[in-house]
Motif scaffolding. Sequence first.
Motif, PDB file in Angstrom:
ATOM      1  N   ALA A  58      35.213   7.771 -15.472  1.00 35.06           N
ATOM      2  CA  ALA A  58      34.702   6.451 -15.082  1.00 35.06           C
ATOM      3  C   ALA A  58      34.556   6.459 -13.566  1.00 35.06           C
ATOM      4  N   VAL A  59      33.453   5.928 -13.080  1.00 37.82           N
ATOM      5  CA  VAL A  59      33.187   5.880 -11.644  1.00 37.82           C
ATOM      6  C   VAL A  59      32.954   4.430 -11.264  1.00 37.82           C
ATOM      7  N   ARG A  60      33.640   3.979 -10.230  1.00 36.62           N
ATOM      8  CA  ARG A  60      33.474   2.614  -9.748  1.00 36.62           C
ATOM      9  C   ARG A  60      33.381   2.625  -8.227  1.00 36.62           C
ATOM     10  N   VAL A  61      32.564   1.744  -7.703  1.00 35.90           N
ATOM     11  CA  VAL A  61      32.455   1.573  -6.251  1.00 35.90           C
ATOM     12  C   VAL A  61      33.033   0.202  -5.927  1.00 35.90           C
ATOM     13  N   ARG A  62      33.852   0.143  -4.902  1.00 37.26           N
ATOM     14  CA  ARG A  62      34.461  -1.121  -4.481  1.00 37.26           C
ATOM     15  C   ARG A  62      34.205  -1.329  -2.989  1.00 37.26           C
ATOM     16  N   PHE A  63      34.190  -2.595  -2.594  1.00 35.27           N
ATOM     17  CA  PHE A  63      33.936  -2.964  -1.208  1.00 35.27           C
ATOM     18  C   PHE A  63      34.953  -4.000  -0.774  1.00 35.27           C
ATOM     19  N   ILE A  64      35.510  -3.805   0.394  1.00 31.62           N
ATOM     20  CA  ILE A  64      36.386  -4.804   1.002  1.00 31.62           C
ATOM     21  C   ILE A  64      35.545  -5.530   2.046  1.00 31.62           C
ATOM     22  N   PRO A  65      35.352  -6.845   1.878  1.00 30.77           N
ATOM     23  CA  PRO A  65      34.510  -7.578   2.829  1.00 30.77           C
ATOM     24  C   PRO A  65      34.893  -7.280   4.281  1.00 30.77           C
ATOM     25  N   LYS A  66      33.867  -7.021   5.084  1.00 32.35           N
ATOM     26  CA  LYS A  66      34.042  -6.638   6.490  1.00 32.35           C
ATOM     27  C   LYS A  66      34.917  -5.392   6.606  1.00 32.35           C
ATOM     28  N   GLY A  67      34.811  -4.526   5.612  1.00 26.15           N
ATOM     29  CA  GLY A  67      35.645  -3.328   5.598  1.00 26.15           C
ATOM     30  C   GLY A  67      34.907  -2.130   5.062  1.00 26.15           C
ATOM     31  N   ASP A  68      35.613  -1.367   4.254  1.00 33.29           N
ATOM     32  CA  ASP A  68      35.112  -0.082   3.790  1.00 33.29           C
ATOM     33  C   ASP A  68      34.619  -0.149   2.354  1.00 33.29           C
ATOM     34  N   TYR A  69      33.870   0.900   2.000  1.00 36.30           N
ATOM     35  CA  TYR A  69      33.458   1.132   0.626  1.00 36.30           C
ATOM     36  C   TYR A  69      34.353   2.227   0.057  1.00 36.30           C
ATOM     37  N   TYR A  70      34.656   2.132  -1.238  1.00 37.64           N
ATOM     38  CA  TYR A  70      35.511   3.104  -1.913  1.00 37.64           C
ATOM     39  C   TYR A  70      34.857   3.520  -3.219  1.00 37.64           C
ATOM     40  N   ILE A  71      35.037   4.794  -3.581  1.00 39.46           N
ATOM     41  CA  ILE A  71      34.602   5.279  -4.885  1.00 39.46           C
ATOM     42  C   ILE A  71      35.856   5.664  -5.657  1.00 39.46           C
ATOM     43  N   LEU A  72      36.007   5.111  -6.851  1.00 40.47           N
ATOM     44  CA  LEU A  72      37.126   5.448  -7.726  1.00 40.47           C
ATOM     45  C   LEU A  72      36.623   6.348  -8.842  1.00 40.47           C
ATOM     46  N   PHE A  73      37.282   7.482  -9.050  1.00 41.19           N
ATOM     47  CA  PHE A  73      36.993   8.377 -10.167  1.00 41.19           C
ATOM     48  C   PHE A  73      38.227   8.381 -11.057  1.00 41.19           C
ATOM     49  N   ILE A  74      38.049   8.119 -12.354  1.00 43.35           N
ATOM     50  CA  ILE A  74      39.174   8.062 -13.285  1.00 43.35           C
ATOM     51  C   ILE A  74      38.858   8.936 -14.491  1.00 43.35           C
ATOM     52  N   ASN A  75      39.771   9.868 -14.791  1.00 43.07           N
ATOM     53  CA  ASN A  75      39.635  10.716 -15.966  1.00 43.07           C
ATOM     54  C   ASN A  75      40.137   9.934 -17.176  1.00 43.07           C
ATOM     55  N   LYS A  76      39.243   9.599 -18.103  1.00 40.91           N
ATOM     56  CA  LYS A  76      39.618   8.823 -19.278  1.00 40.91           C
ATOM     57  C   LYS A  76      40.308   9.677 -20.345  1.00 40.91           C
ATOM     58  N   ASN A  77      40.210  10.993 -20.219  1.00 42.66           N
ATOM     59  CA  ASN A  77      40.868  11.877 -21.179  1.00 42.66           C
ATOM     60  C   ASN A  77      42.333  12.011 -20.799  1.00 42.66           C
ATOM     61  N   LEU A  78      43.220  11.602 -21.688  1.00 39.78           N
ATOM     62  CA  LEU A  78      44.652  11.621 -21.401  1.00 39.78           C
ATOM     63  C   LEU A  78      45.297  12.966 -21.678  1.00 39.78           C
ATOM     64  N   GLU A  79      44.530  13.909 -22.241  1.00 43.87           N
ATOM     65  CA  GLU A  79      45.108  15.200 -22.611  1.00 43.87           C
ATOM     66  C   GLU A  79      44.580  16.376 -21.810  1.00 43.87           C
ATOM     67  N   LYS A  80      43.362  16.286 -21.290  1.00 44.67           N
ATOM     68  CA  LYS A  80      42.755  17.428 -20.600  1.00 44.67           C
ATOM     69  C   LYS A  80      42.344  17.052 -19.178  1.00 44.67           C
ATOM     70  N   PRO A  81      42.515  17.993 -18.239  1.00 42.87           N
ATOM     71  CA  PRO A  81      42.022  17.745 -16.884  1.00 42.87           C
ATOM     72  C   PRO A  81      40.486  17.753 -16.880  1.00 42.87           C
ATOM     73  N   ASN A  82      39.896  17.277 -15.823  1.00 39.32           N
ATOM     74  CA  ASN A  82      38.449  17.201 -15.717  1.00 39.32           C
ATOM     75  C   ASN A  82      38.034  17.582 -14.301  1.00 39.32           C
ATOM     76  N   THR A  83      37.082  18.469 -14.181  1.00 42.01           N
ATOM     77  CA  THR A  83      36.497  18.802 -12.888  1.00 42.01           C
ATOM     78  C   THR A  83      35.144  18.128 -12.813  1.00 42.01           C
ATOM     79  N   VAL A  84      34.984  17.277 -11.815  1.00 34.87           N
ATOM     80  CA  VAL A  84      33.756  16.504 -11.654  1.00 34.87           C
ATOM     81  C   VAL A  84      32.989  17.052 -10.456  1.00 34.87           C
ATOM     82  N   ARG A  85      31.735  17.372 -10.679  1.00 35.78           N
ATOM     83  CA  ARG A  85      30.818  17.753  -9.601  1.00 35.78           C
ATOM     84  C   ARG A  85      29.874  16.582  -9.408  1.00 35.78           C
ATOM     85  N   PHE A  86      29.750  16.109  -8.164  1.00 40.33           N
ATOM     86  CA  PHE A  86      28.873  14.965  -7.921  1.00 40.33           C
ATOM     87  C   PHE A  86      28.207  15.090  -6.569  1.00 40.33           C
ATOM     88  N   SER A  87      27.105  14.379  -6.438  1.00 40.30           N
ATOM     89  CA  SER A  87      26.427  14.306  -5.142  1.00 40.30           C
ATOM     90  C   SER A  87      26.424  12.852  -4.712  1.00 40.30           C
TER      91      SER A  87
END
Length: 135
Positions: A58-87
């Motif tokens: 799951a990918v989410r972008v968040r913003f703090i007013p008059k502040g920074d932008y953040y990208i959250l990456f969350i692995n929804k699989n509770l049993e296996k690791p995940n390697t994410v490649r993104f641009s």
Amino acid sequence: RGLLTWTLKPVPDGRLNEIGRLSGIVEKLEKVILKSKPLEREVKLVKVRILSGNENVAVRVRFIPKGDYYILFINKNLEKPNTVRFSLSNDGSSVSLINMLTGKTLTKQPGNIYILDLMPGGGTCLDIQQIEKIN
């Protein structure tokens, strides 16, 4: 069961250490968790494009007013690791990504690609720094 034995020593299974570790993570992410607001345009705003590993992320972008932008990456699989490649493309702006949990800058690979390793059920929060222009 508690965190301490009857002799007030930590239980040997590492629970007390894990609580301390999680407390440190929450402290680092407090600003993002408590003050950020979801963006309607979310991922499109900073043009996050998942190249691989997106089946359980799951990918989410968040913003703090008059502040920074953040990208959250969350692995929804509770049993296996995940390697994410993104641009990340945001119309030519100068960007660097700081891992909020480690404080380290994410290294950009050739072809403007970033790679994240996510533990089972784990995630990370990237602080988008040095944005000069966002439409």
